[in-house]
Design a protein around this motif. Structure first.
Motif, mmCIF file in Angstrom:
data_model
loop_
_atom_site.group_PDB
_atom_site.id
_atom_site.type_symbol
_atom_site.label_atom_id
_atom_site.label_comp_id
_atom_site.label_asym_id
_atom_site.label_seq_id
_atom_site.Cartn_x
_atom_site.Cartn_y
_atom_site.Cartn_z
ATOM 1 N N GLY A 1 0.785 -1.223 0.000
ATOM 2 C CA GLY A 1 0.000 0.000 0.000
ATOM 3 C C GLY A 1 0.819 1.277 0.000
ATOM 4 N N HIS A 2 2.170 1.163 0.027
ATOM 5 C CA HIS A 2 3.039 2.334 -0.004
ATOM 6 C C HIS A 2 3.836 2.338 -1.303
ATOM 7 C CE1 HIS A 2 2.230 3.244 4.225
ATOM 8 N NE2 HIS A 2 2.382 1.941 4.474
ATOM 9 N N GLU A 3 4.129 3.549 -1.780
ATOM 10 C CA GLU A 3 4.887 3.683 -3.024
ATOM 11 C C GLU A 3 6.370 3.869 -2.708
ATOM 12 O OE1 GLU A 3 3.727 5.997 -6.891
ATOM 13 O OE2 GLU A 3 4.941 7.352 -5.656
ATOM 14 N N VAL A 4 7.211 3.079 -3.379
ATOM 15 C CA VAL A 4 8.666 3.248 -3.264
ATOM 16 C C VAL A 4 9.185 3.698 -4.622
ATOM 17 C CG1 VAL A 4 8.940 1.581 -1.412
ATOM 18 C CG2 VAL A 4 9.021 0.791 -3.762
ATOM 19 N N ARG A 5 10.257 4.518 -4.594
ATOM 20 C CA ARG A 5 10.790 5.098 -5.812
ATOM 21 C C ARG A 5 12.307 4.931 -5.830
ATOM 22 N NH1 ARG A 5 7.262 9.216 -7.774
ATOM 23 N NH2 ARG A 5 9.038 10.421 -8.564
ATOM 24 N N SER A 6 12.835 4.754 -7.024
ATOM 25 C CA SER A 6 14.289 4.777 -7.191
ATOM 26 C C SER A 6 14.743 6.234 -7.291
ATOM 27 C CB SER A 6 14.704 4.003 -8.447
ATOM 28 O OG SER A 6 14.186 4.637 -9.612
ATOM 29 N N ARG A 7 16.047 6.450 -7.247
ATOM 30 C CA ARG A 7 16.562 7.810 -7.310
ATOM 31 C C ARG A 7 16.592 8.331 -8.752
ATOM 32 N NH1 ARG A 7 22.350 8.068 -8.445
ATOM 33 N NH2 ARG A 7 23.174 5.984 -8.855
ATOM 34 N N GLU A 8 16.505 9.631 -8.882
ATOM 35 C CA GLU A 8 16.657 10.263 -10.192
ATOM 36 C C GLU A 8 18.139 10.411 -10.510
ATOM 37 O OE1 GLU A 8 14.127 13.745 -11.855
ATOM 38 O OE2 GLU A 8 15.963 14.659 -11.107
ATOM 39 N N ILE A 9 18.525 10.135 -11.745
ATOM 40 C CA ILE A 9 19.931 10.155 -12.145
ATOM 41 C C ILE A 9 20.104 11.152 -13.281
ATOM 42 C CG2 ILE A 9 21.861 8.770 -13.014
ATOM 43 C CD1 ILE A 9 20.524 6.327 -11.832
ATOM 44 N N GLU A 10 21.165 11.962 -13.181
ATOM 45 C CA GLU A 10 21.489 12.912 -14.239
ATOM 46 C C GLU A 10 22.714 12.434 -14.990
ATOM 47 O OE1 GLU A 10 21.915 16.753 -12.563
ATOM 48 O OE2 GLU A 10 19.767 17.055 -12.257
ATOM 49 N N ILE A 11 22.657 12.532 -16.318
ATOM 50 C CA ILE A 11 23.728 12.077 -17.200
ATOM 51 C C ILE A 11 24.222 13.262 -18.014
ATOM 52 C CG2 ILE A 11 24.393 10.444 -19.008
ATOM 53 C CD1 ILE A 11 23.571 9.086 -16.421
ATOM 54 N N ASP A 12 25.540 13.453 -18.046
ATOM 55 C CA ASP A 12 26.152 14.486 -18.891
ATOM 56 C C ASP A 12 26.475 13.873 -20.252
ATOM 57 O OD1 ASP A 12 26.077 16.467 -16.957
ATOM 58 O OD2 ASP A 12 27.947 15.779 -16.060
ATOM 59 N N VAL A 13 25.868 14.420 -21.294
ATOM 60 C CA VAL A 13 26.056 13.901 -22.650
ATOM 61 C C VAL A 13 26.900 14.897 -23.431
ATOM 62 C CG1 VAL A 13 24.926 13.116 -24.755
ATOM 63 C CG2 VAL A 13 23.843 12.707 -22.536
ATOM 64 N N ASN A 14 28.082 14.454 -23.853
ATOM 65 C CA ASN A 14 28.996 15.289 -24.634
ATOM 66 C C ASN A 14 28.752 15.097 -26.123
ATOM 67 O OD1 ASN A 14 30.294 16.173 -22.272
ATOM 68 N ND2 ASN A 14 31.553 14.322 -22.236
ATOM 69 N N PRO A 15 29.250 16.000 -26.943
ATOM 70 C CA PRO A 15 29.124 15.780 -28.394
ATOM 71 C C PRO A 15 29.787 14.470 -28.815
ATOM 72 C CG PRO A 15 29.794 18.029 -27.915
ATOM 73 C CD PRO A 15 29.876 17.295 -26.620
ATOM 74 N N ALA A 16 29.372 13.964 -29.960
ATOM 75 C CA ALA A 16 29.927 12.707 -30.470
ATOM 76 C C ALA A 16 31.430 12.833 -30.635
ATOM 77 C CB ALA A 16 29.275 12.343 -31.797
ATOM 78 N N ALA A 17 32.144 11.787 -30.230
ATOM 79 C CA ALA A 17 33.607 11.806 -30.308
ATOM 80 C C ALA A 17 34.061 11.867 -31.757
ATOM 81 C CB ALA A 17 34.175 10.560 -29.623
ATOM 82 N N ARG A 18 35.113 12.666 -31.994
ATOM 83 C CA ARG A 18 35.668 12.738 -33.347
ATOM 84 C C ARG A 18 36.452 11.472 -33.654
ATOM 85 N NH1 ARG A 18 38.951 18.162 -32.835
ATOM 86 N NH2 ARG A 18 39.340 17.168 -30.815
ATOM 87 N N LYS A 19 36.281 10.927 -34.814
ATOM 88 C CA LYS A 19 36.994 9.697 -35.184
ATOM 89 C C LYS A 19 38.428 10.031 -35.566
ATOM 90 C CE LYS A 19 35.509 9.911 -40.041
ATOM 91 N NZ LYS A 19 34.840 9.201 -41.124
ATOM 92 N N PRO A 20 39.371 9.138 -35.256
ATOM 93 C CA PRO A 20 40.762 9.354 -35.663
ATOM 94 C C PRO A 20 40.880 9.387 -37.175
ATOM 95 C CG PRO A 20 40.566 7.605 -34.014
ATOM 96 C CD PRO A 20 39.189 7.921 -34.503
#
Length: 606
Positions: free
Chosen positions: A116-135
């Protein structure tokens, strides 16, 4: 039959179910910083008591991510603690996500209803960088694959209840290339207790911890050769070989206690994994660029930045050299900046940020302090990072462009100081000159050097030495064993015996009372006559006392009182508090008479 009996016995010992508590909802990601063309793995684990009512699971609303893969599993964990048993259900949801845009992306919490009680996981923030340049000349690197589920054991026997499995994800790698080693526990019986006895050794590898269990093990169900097993990962390491050849990884040895071994002598059963071997290839010589370092194996990019591009003469700036990518970043080496035209270069500081996972990635930063020595426009040259890509099996060079710095003014003319002095003495205005004086300026020092305190300080050491010598001689004299000291200790012992007898009178204990009185008399006599009298007969004692010089009255009083004490010790009911107090007075008078007696033939100090 034996297995059935052990199971029934364990359940009988376990007792009733423990009180159900609220569930735990954990969320973990494989990395918190990724590129736009990479993926990450999200693992949601809900642990709940099996007796709780469960209304279901609602997955997060992925607005910033595309879900490429998803999987779920459920396992049951049975534990016994403090005479109680607890059954828990572990529900796991795994998602492979790809970001939709760069910047800050959020993974909202998942929810579930328990009791009868609600449990929640934590909110997670992700830093997304531009696509890596290929060699140069290479295709874009593919996204990191999602961790594959554990494969079944190849050599498991049907009669084995507990097995420790060990495996590597790549049997052949290059020097410096990452190889993942994992150890897992397979069991068909409930694990009551687990302990690692001997950790694996990998002396020819640089290692990074990917997974170590925190607290209880996490279980999943797996079928191997038609048998259902509970599987828990015990250890996972990211290893980077340091040399070529066949390199060995020693086994992991553990002790486990199961329902089957609970009633055995020793209880725990030892299990050992198989040893592992990795074939390590040397880095190819063909195409190796100049300045290549053997530790630079992986996929990297390099960048430089300064905290300001314009500054005034006399100020310093900070140059950061940043290497990002996949590989052993702790050991990666970039071109060292020892000299830059127009700058004085100070020793750099290094820092790392490592994301451990199936692919170890992160960044390493070198911070240089640069002090301009010229005015005008100065150039910091570009930096190169040669590296070997084990996926492409080829060498590449990552490059950071040159930077332009503008210095206002001429550092050599600041304060009218010579050029060389300006370069070396940056704090000249804050350093006071040395002044030669011919007297002590401190009043405290003047008093010590010229006053009577000096003579006191000089006389103190020999005075203390004299006191130590005299004190030691006096102490030796006081503790020396003499007839006088023995007699003094005998008097003190007699007084203690009398105080002890007083306590027996108050507690109405006749036997201990008369025993204490007799011992007081015997101990004082032993010191006065020099003979242990307690073992003598009455006739022998009377004769000894007479020979030593006791008068007839005192001798008869001593013999009579000792006989009274012996009789009262063995017939305590005949003595009451009145008789004991009368005996106390007689014994005190008798002890004084023994102490005052003038004796002959014994070593007695007057």
């Amino acid at each position: 039959m034996r297995r059935w009996f052990a199971t029934v016995a364990a359940v009988a010992c376990a007792g009733s179910l423990a009180r159900a508590d609220s569930g735990a909802f954990e969320a973990q990601v494989s990395a918190t910083t990724i590129a736009l063309d990479e993926t990450l793995q999200l693992t949601l684990q809900l642990t709940r008591d099996s007796t709780q009512s469960y209304q279901g699971y609602v997955r997060p609303d992925f607005k910033d991510f595309d879900v490429l893969q998803q999987a779920q599993g459920e396992s049951t964990q049975w534990t016994v603690s403090g005479g109680h048993q607890m059954v828990r259900t572990i529900e796991q949801h795994v998602y492979v996500l790809k970001p939709r845009h760069k910047g800050r992306c959020k993974i909202p919490p998942a929810t579930a209803k328990l009791g009868g009680h609600e449990v929640r996981s934590r909110e997670i923030e992700i830093d997304v960088n531009p696509a890596a340049r290929k060699p140069p000349g290479a295709e874009p690197p593919p996204a990191a694959p999602a961790p594959a589920p554990l494969e079944g054991l190849d050599t498991i026997r049907p009669d084995e209840e507990v097995v420790v499995d060990a495996r590597v994800d790549k049997p052949t790698v290059y020097v410096g290339e990452q190889v993942n080693a994992a150890w897992s526990l397979f069991t068909r019986s409930d694990i009551l207790r687990y302990r690692a006895v001997a950790e694996p050794k990998y002396e020819d590898f640089w290692s990074e911890d990917v997974f170590t269990p925190q607290g209880s093990l996490s279980w999943t169900r797996q079928t191997v050769k038609g048998q259902d097993y509970e599987v828990a990962q015990l250890l996972k390491k990211a290893l980077f070989p340091l040399k070529a050849g066949k390199l060995a990884i020693t086994p992991l040895q553990v002790e486990v206690t199961t329902q089957q071994t609970l009633f055995w002598a020793g209880a725990a059963a030892a299990r050992t994994s198989k040893p592992l071997t990795v074939e390590v290839l040397p880095l190819p010589a063909a195409g190796r660029p100049d300045g290549f370092e053997a530790a630079n194996v992986g996929r990297f990019e390099i960048a430089t930045m300064v905290d300001r591009a314009q500054l005034k003469a006399g100020d310093a700036l900070t140059l950061k050299v940043i290497v990002r990518g996949e590989g052993n970043l702790r050991n990666v080496k970039a071109t060292r900046l020892d000299r830059i035209a127009g700058f004085k270069v100070y020793e750099p500081t290094a820092s790392e940020r490592i994301d451990r996972g199936d692919v170890v990635r992160g960044e390493k930063v070198w911070s240089y302090l640069l002090l301009p020595q010229k005015g005008g426009t100065l150039t910091i040259p570009g930096i190169e990072l040669p590296f070997f890509d084990p996926r492409e099996k080829a060498y590449y060079i990552a490059r950071a462009p040159s930077l332009t710095i503008t210095v206002e003014g001429d550092p050599e003319k600041i304060g009218g100081a010579p050029a060389e002095a300006t370069k070396e003495n940056l704090l000249a205005s804050r350093i006071r000159p040395i002044r030669n004086v011919h007297h002590v300026s401190s009043r405290v020092g003047e008093r010590i050097v010229r006053g009577p305190i000096l003579w006191v300080a000089l006389a103190a050491p020999p005075s203390l030495l004299f006191l130590f010598v005299v004190g030691g001689a006096l102490r030796a004299t006081l503790i020396k064993e003499t007839a006088r000291s023995r007699r003094r200790r005998a008097r003190a012992a007699a007084r203690r015996r009398m105080r002890e007898a007083e306590g027996h009178i108050r507690a109405v204990r006749p036997s201990p009372f008369f025993g204490a009185c007799a011992r007081a008399i015997y101990e004082l006599l032993e010191v006065r006559v020099g003979v242990k009298c307690e073992a003598l007969t009455v006739a022998e004692l009377r004769k000894l006392l007479t020979e030593r010089g006791f008068d007839e009255e005192t001798t008869e009083a001593i013999v009579r009182e000792l006989e009274v004490c012996d009789f009262a010790r063995f017939a305590p009911s005949a003595s009451g508090p009145g008789e004991m107090r009368a005996a106390m007075r007689r014994v005190r008078s008798l002890l004084e008479a023994i102490d005052r007696a003038k004796l002959a033939g014994a070593e007695v100090a007057k």
